[in-house]
Design an enzyme around this catalytic site. Structure first.
Site, PDB file in Angstrom:
ATOM      1  N   HIS A 172      -3.294   3.656  -0.438  1.00 51.46           N
ATOM      2  CA  HIS A 172      -2.007   3.607  -0.332  1.00 51.46           C
ATOM      3  C   HIS A 172      -1.296   4.974  -1.057  1.00 51.46           C
ATOM      4  CE1 HIS A 172      -2.498  -0.204   1.302  1.00 51.46           C
ATOM      5  NE2 HIS A 172      -2.708  -0.590   0.020  1.00 51.46           N
TER       6      HIS A 172
HETATM    7 ZN    ZN Z   1      -6.612  -3.812   0.025  1.00 49.96          ZN
END
Ligand code: ZN
Length: 299
Positions: free
Chosen positions: A120
């Site tokens: 992320h």
């Molecule tokens: Zn994850």
């Protein structure tokens, strides 16, 4: 021979009730030692990475913040915890572990990191428990140093690899495949080269069929000379954040399928452990160990 990258500082020592299960990195090594995996593998210890290697993927100013363990509080909020010295060091060493494992895979075919898969993290900031995007950094490094020219990223963590898609989307030499839960974080998905979104509650059979089809489709469009595999175990039915319904057997079958496919093709592969958020640390560590067992059987 299977190469495993590990550093004791991967475990930054969060309290046991913290919502990020930091202790899993130590617990995984305990499982690998107990099961005899370590004695049959080559263990390497990462050192601190070069800032230049990180800055080729992330913004230079953000990289400087991570090295200084002095991250903008607004970014720490997106990451989800304060980036103390220990947390910054673990992010740096885990990144180095993925880079070093990738280099070992070029020589030995198959290598794993006992951390990594921080997918992320974006070019300019961390997010979603991820400080540095180790796989995006390592992929750019292999390409920049001429050691790979077509890199496939197979991301099977239950969350979409949004940061990886953002950081590598401009590179024709990289193909990003993300197999993830449609209803899970991040709320707004990025565009990978190929996204496969699975419904809540998807079971072993549904998942494995989707995985095989996705790999077939990716390999029709792209011929990799290197593969990164994010083997996140947050696809498990008992995961606190997962929303899918895979069993331990399903995860083992998934890992074996991905690894054996590229071993058969003779394409070097670097595996990272990705996410996994069960409160039962022993069960969680055993789940992450499935990747290492699968790799040991193939190396
Ligand atoms: Zn994850």
């Amino acid at each position: 021979m299977l190469t495993i990258a590990h550093h004791p500082a991967y475990d930054a020592g969060f309290p046991p009730d913290h919502r990020f299960p930091m202790r899993k990195y130590s617990a995984l090594m305990d499982v690998l030692a107990r099961d005899g995996v370590l004695e049959r593998a080559r263990l390497i210890t990462p050192s601190m990475p070069d800032a230049d290697v990180l800055s080729a993927a992330h913004d230079t100013a953000y990289v400087a913040q991570v090295f200084a363990a002095a991250i903008d509080p607004a970014i720490e909020k997106m990451i989800g915890f304060p980036v103390t010295r220990a947390v910054a060091d673990r992010a740096l060493l885990a990144t180095s572990g993925t880079v070093m494992a990738a280099e070992a895979a070029l020589t030995h075919g198959l290598a794993l990191n006992t951390a990594g898969g921080s997918h992320h993290a974006r070019r300019a900031h961390g997010a979603g428990f991820c400080t540095l995007n180790d796989v995006a950094i390592a992929a750019r490094h292999l390409i920049a140093t001429g050691r790979a020219s077509s890199v496939l990223i197979v991301d099977c963590d239950v969350h979409q690899g949004d940061g990886t898609a953002e950081m590598l989307g401009d590179l024709e030499a990289v193909f990003t495949l993300s197999l993830h839960g449609a209803g899970n974080y991040p709320p707004v998905k990025e565009r990978s080269s190929l996204d496969v979104a699975l419904p809540d509650g998807a079971d072993d059979a549904t998942y494995l069929a989707a995985l095989e089809a996705a790999l077939d489709a990716a390999l029709q469009r792209f011929r990799p000379d290197f593969v990164f595999y994010n083997a996140g175990v947050d696809v498990h039915a008992d995961d606190r954040l997962g929303r899918l319904a895979l069993s331990d057997d399903g995860i083992a079958a998934r890992d074996t399928h991905v690894l054996s496919r590229f071993v058969r093709m003779g394409v070097p592969l670097c595996g990272v452990i990705g996410g996994g958020y069960s409160r039962d640390i022993d069960a969680l560590a055993a789940r992450h160990a499935l990747l290492f067992r699968a790799a040991l059987g193939l190396a």
